[in-house]
Design a protein around this motif. Structure first.
Motif, short mmCIF file in Angstrom:
data_model
loop_
_atom_site.label_atom_id
_atom_site.label_comp_id
_atom_site.label_asym_id
_atom_site.label_seq_id
_atom_site.Cartn_x
_atom_site.Cartn_y
_atom_site.Cartn_z
N TRP A 1 -14.94 -10.17 39.79
CA TRP A 1 -15.64 -11.24 40.51
C TRP A 1 -16.78 -11.78 39.65
N LYS A 2 -16.90 -13.11 39.58
CA LYS A 2 -18.05 -13.77 38.96
C LYS A 2 -18.88 -14.39 40.09
N ILE A 3 -20.12 -13.93 40.22
CA ILE A 3 -20.91 -14.21 41.42
C ILE A 3 -22.22 -14.88 41.06
N ASP A 4 -22.56 -15.88 41.85
CA ASP A 4 -23.86 -16.54 41.77
C ASP A 4 -24.65 -16.18 43.02
N GLY A 5 -25.69 -15.38 42.85
CA GLY A 5 -26.51 -14.97 43.97
C GLY A 5 -27.52 -13.92 43.54
N PRO A 6 -28.65 -13.83 44.25
CA PRO A 6 -29.71 -12.87 43.90
C PRO A 6 -29.38 -11.47 44.41
N GLY B 1 -15.98 9.32 47.06
CA GLY B 1 -16.78 9.36 45.86
C GLY B 1 -17.76 8.21 45.90
N VAL B 2 -19.04 8.48 45.68
CA VAL B 2 -20.09 7.45 45.81
C VAL B 2 -20.99 7.48 44.59
N HIS B 3 -21.27 6.31 44.05
CA HIS B 3 -22.26 6.15 42.97
C HIS B 3 -23.15 4.97 43.32
N THR B 4 -24.47 5.15 43.20
CA THR B 4 -25.40 4.08 43.51
C THR B 4 -26.37 3.86 42.36
N ALA B 5 -26.92 2.66 42.29
CA ALA B 5 -27.87 2.32 41.22
C ALA B 5 -28.70 1.12 41.63
N ASN B 6 -29.83 0.96 40.99
CA ASN B 6 -30.65 -0.24 41.10
C ASN B 6 -30.51 -1.07 39.84
N PHE B 7 -30.76 -2.36 39.94
CA PHE B 7 -30.78 -3.21 38.76
C PHE B 7 -31.65 -4.41 39.06
N THR B 8 -32.06 -5.11 38.03
CA THR B 8 -32.82 -6.35 38.19
C THR B 8 -32.08 -7.47 37.47
N MET B 9 -32.31 -8.69 37.93
CA MET B 9 -31.63 -9.85 37.35
C MET B 9 -32.68 -10.86 36.88
N SER B 10 -32.41 -11.48 35.72
CA SER B 10 -33.28 -12.55 35.25
C SER B 10 -32.82 -13.91 35.73
N GLY B 11 -31.55 -13.98 36.17
CA GLY B 11 -30.99 -15.19 36.75
C GLY B 11 -30.22 -14.82 37.99
N THR B 12 -29.19 -15.60 38.32
CA THR B 12 -28.41 -15.32 39.52
C THR B 12 -26.93 -15.08 39.22
N TYR B 13 -26.52 -15.11 37.95
CA TYR B 13 -25.12 -14.91 37.59
C TYR B 13 -24.88 -13.44 37.22
N SER B 14 -23.80 -12.89 37.75
CA SER B 14 -23.39 -11.54 37.37
C SER B 14 -21.89 -11.39 37.57
N THR B 15 -21.31 -10.41 36.89
CA THR B 15 -19.88 -10.13 36.94
C THR B 15 -19.69 -8.67 37.33
N HIS B 16 -18.72 -8.43 38.22
CA HIS B 16 -18.47 -7.07 38.69
C HIS B 16 -16.97 -6.86 38.76
N ARG B 17 -16.54 -5.67 38.35
CA ARG B 17 -15.09 -5.41 38.33
C ARG B 17 -14.80 -3.94 38.54
N PHE B 18 -13.58 -3.67 38.97
CA PHE B 18 -13.07 -2.30 38.90
C PHE B 18 -11.61 -2.34 38.46
N LYS B 19 -11.24 -1.31 37.73
CA LYS B 19 -9.86 -1.15 37.27
C LYS B 19 -9.30 0.10 37.93
N ARG B 20 -8.19 -0.07 38.63
CA ARG B 20 -7.58 1.07 39.30
C ARG B 20 -6.23 1.40 38.68
N THR B 21 -6.02 2.70 38.49
CA THR B 21 -4.74 3.24 38.05
C THR B 21 -4.34 4.32 39.06
N ALA B 22 -3.28 5.03 38.78
CA ALA B 22 -2.83 6.07 39.70
C ALA B 22 -3.80 7.23 39.77
N ASP B 23 -4.62 7.41 38.73
CA ASP B 23 -5.49 8.58 38.71
C ASP B 23 -6.94 8.28 38.34
N SER B 24 -7.34 7.01 38.36
CA SER B 24 -8.74 6.70 38.07
C SER B 24 -9.13 5.34 38.64
#
Length: 243
Positions: free
Chosen positions: A94-99, A154-177
């Motif tokens: 996903w390519k997302i525009d938002g804070p 399974g849960v993983h959390t994190a904080n981050f900061t943005m200098s603008g509003t554009y970001s990209t997020h992805r996941f790759k799924r296989t049979a075992d990961s």
């Protein structure tokens, strides 16, 4: 803090049927048809009210998801779409525009696949503090496969900061990961990656099902934004690359 946050999410999701969707119409976005959620009564997640008026594709082909207070009823209404296509192994981006790093503590943006079997067969990227400003905003979650004896995601959390509003997020799924990655800006590679996490089998039970993709913008426990402000997120592109 991360363990507490993960338990909170688990307890919350166990209390309700999250995606009892009733659809009103469809839209076409990024090469796929999506059903719009618009039930007549509040349903999960939340529960919340949902409106087709909070979902649209603009002249650029970008998807808008919005939370706002209905000017007639004074009720806060949310947005959700679900793909009419089932997706198997591959990369979801996903390519997302938002804070995203500064969303209100009661606002949740979800990007995920889901079979419809509550608490199973689900892989989530969520931006949410689950009502607590002290908690991390970015959540990667893998819910167990149907039939698994494992009932804890399974849960993983994190904080981050943005200098603008554009970001990209992805996941790759296989049979075992399942491999999650988040990047600053609009990227088709790992440039400016600021967070990643890999979940692998057998330590994490991973679904092998083909499932729809859902995208939603909603209010945690149905609570209004603490700042009283409407929220709008623009998704420029959803891209699926099969293995």
């Amino acid at each position: 803090m991360k363990d507490v946050q993960g338990k909170n999410v688990l307890q919350y999701k166990q209390k309700q049927n999250l995606y009892n969707a009733i659809t009103k119409s469809t839209i076409y976005f990024s090469g796929y048809t999506w059903e719009i959620k618009e039930p007549s009564t509040p349903v999960g997640p939340g529960p919340n009210y949902w409106s087709g008026d909070n979902v649209w594709v603009d002249e650029n082909g970008w998807l808008h998801l919005r939370i706002r207070k209905n000017p007639v009823t004074n009720i806060w209404e949310c947005a959700e779409v679900s793909a009419t296509t089932n997706f198997g192994y591959g990369t979801f981006q996903w390519k997302i525009d938002g804070p995203l790093s500064t969303l209100d503590k009661n606002v949740v943006l979800g990007l995920f696949n889901y079979s419809g079997n509550d608490r199973y067969d689900e892989m989530d990227i969520e931006f949410a503090r689950w009502g607590n400003d002290a908690w991390d905003i970015l959540n990667y979650t893998v819910w167990p496969a149907t039939g698994s004896l494992d009932t804890i995601p399974g849960v993983h959390t994190a904080n981050f900061t943005m200098s603008g509003t554009y970001s990209t997020h992805r996941f790759k799924r296989t049979a075992d990961s399942v491999v999650f990655k988040s990047m600053h800006g609009f990227q088709d590679d790992d440039t400016y990656m600021f967070e990643n996490k890999t979940f692998t089998s057998p330590s994490t039970s991973i679904s092998t099902l083909s499932m729809p993709i859902l995208m939603n913008l909603w209010l945690y426990e149905g609570n209004a934004p603490s700042d009283g402000q409407s929220v709008e997120i623009v998704i420029h592109e959803f891209k699926y690359t099969p293995l």
